[in-house]
Scaffold this active site. Structure first.
Site, mmCIF file in Angstrom:
data_model
loop_
_atom_site.group_PDB
_atom_site.id
_atom_site.type_symbol
_atom_site.label_atom_id
_atom_site.label_comp_id
_atom_site.label_asym_id
_atom_site.label_seq_id
_atom_site.Cartn_x
_atom_site.Cartn_y
_atom_site.Cartn_z
ATOM 1 N N TYR A 1 -17.569 30.542 12.696
ATOM 2 C CA TYR A 1 -17.870 31.012 14.054
ATOM 3 C C TYR A 1 -18.625 32.336 14.019
ATOM 4 O O TYR A 1 -19.603 32.527 14.755
ATOM 5 C CB TYR A 1 -16.588 31.159 14.882
ATOM 6 C CG TYR A 1 -15.845 29.871 15.117
ATOM 7 C CD1 TYR A 1 -16.520 28.664 15.316
ATOM 8 C CD2 TYR A 1 -14.460 29.847 15.141
ATOM 9 C CE1 TYR A 1 -15.824 27.481 15.527
ATOM 10 C CE2 TYR A 1 -13.760 28.666 15.366
ATOM 11 C CZ TYR A 1 -14.447 27.494 15.553
ATOM 12 O OH TYR A 1 -13.754 26.325 15.780
ATOM 13 N N ASN B 1 -6.808 30.665 10.404
ATOM 14 C CA ASN B 1 -7.882 29.721 10.087
ATOM 15 C C ASN B 1 -9.134 30.504 9.680
ATOM 16 O O ASN B 1 -10.129 30.561 10.392
ATOM 17 C CB ASN B 1 -8.160 28.802 11.278
ATOM 18 C CG ASN B 1 -9.037 27.630 10.923
ATOM 19 O OD1 ASN B 1 -9.695 27.619 9.885
ATOM 20 N ND2 ASN B 1 -9.066 26.639 11.796
ATOM 21 N N GLU C 1 -10.827 29.415 21.307
ATOM 22 C CA GLU C 1 -9.688 30.069 20.686
ATOM 23 C C GLU C 1 -9.569 29.537 19.269
ATOM 24 O O GLU C 1 -9.828 28.360 19.018
ATOM 25 C CB GLU C 1 -8.377 29.771 21.426
ATOM 26 C CG GLU C 1 -8.256 30.401 22.788
ATOM 27 C CD GLU C 1 -8.792 29.518 23.901
ATOM 28 O OE1 GLU C 1 -8.950 30.011 25.025
ATOM 29 O OE2 GLU C 1 -9.060 28.315 23.646
#
Length: 166
Positions: free
Chosen positions: A134, A127, A122
């Site tokens: 990611y 962010n 998560e």
């Protein structure tokens, strides 16, 4: 389940510029340095107790050091054929140097060692830096969790749930 391993001062040729770093299981003696990084890099950091509980539960927890300097760490929980990345952090002065990408590679290797076929995590929508890292690593959004994270002034922020297939 925690992988039992010795520190790796020279993990492999594939580590490139990171081969001089020491990748080792996190131990209680690491927690002061881990907690110090956590306090700086997150607006709502884990408590020291969260780390103590994670180590006591046997989660896979790893550190990356350049000599005595802690560069980053991650904690991974194996659940059946999936792994859940609970926390991954890079020391603020060392961000933007590829250490996060390197740690994500280690997360994948650790998850495979646990028998996982994918890694879940998560992340806050706010962010953006982590979301970009990611996504570049191959994580894809698979859902959202409403009111997941504490935010300022008692508000809550949703979480983006991401998966990386191994």
């Amino acid at each position: 389940m925690t992988a039992v391993a010795r520190p790796h001062p020279h993990p492999s040729e594939a580590d490139g510029p990171f081969e001089q770093f020491i990748y080792a299981p996190m131990v209680m003696a690491d927690l002061d340095a881990v907690y110090a990084i956590e306090q700086v890099v997150y607006p709502h950091p884990w408590s020291r107790g969260n780390f103590v509980d994670s180590l006591a539960a046997g989660y896979s927890a790893w550190t990356l050091r350049d000599g005595a300097e802690l560069l980053g760490y991650f904690l991974l929980m194996g659940v059946l054929d999936e792994a859940h990345l609970l926390n991954v952090s890079v020391a603020a002065p060392r961000q933007g140097q590829g250490i996060g990408r390197y740690l994500l590679g280690k997360v994948g290797a650790c998850a495979r060692g646990l028998g996982a076929h994918s890694v879940l995590l998560e992340v806050r929508p706010s962010n953006q830096r982590a979301l970009a890292v990611y996504a570049r690593h191959g994580f894809v959004e698979i859902g959202r969790r409403k009111n997941y994270y504490p935010a300022h002034d008692g508000l809550r922020e949703e979480a983006i749930v991401m998966r990386f297939s191994l």
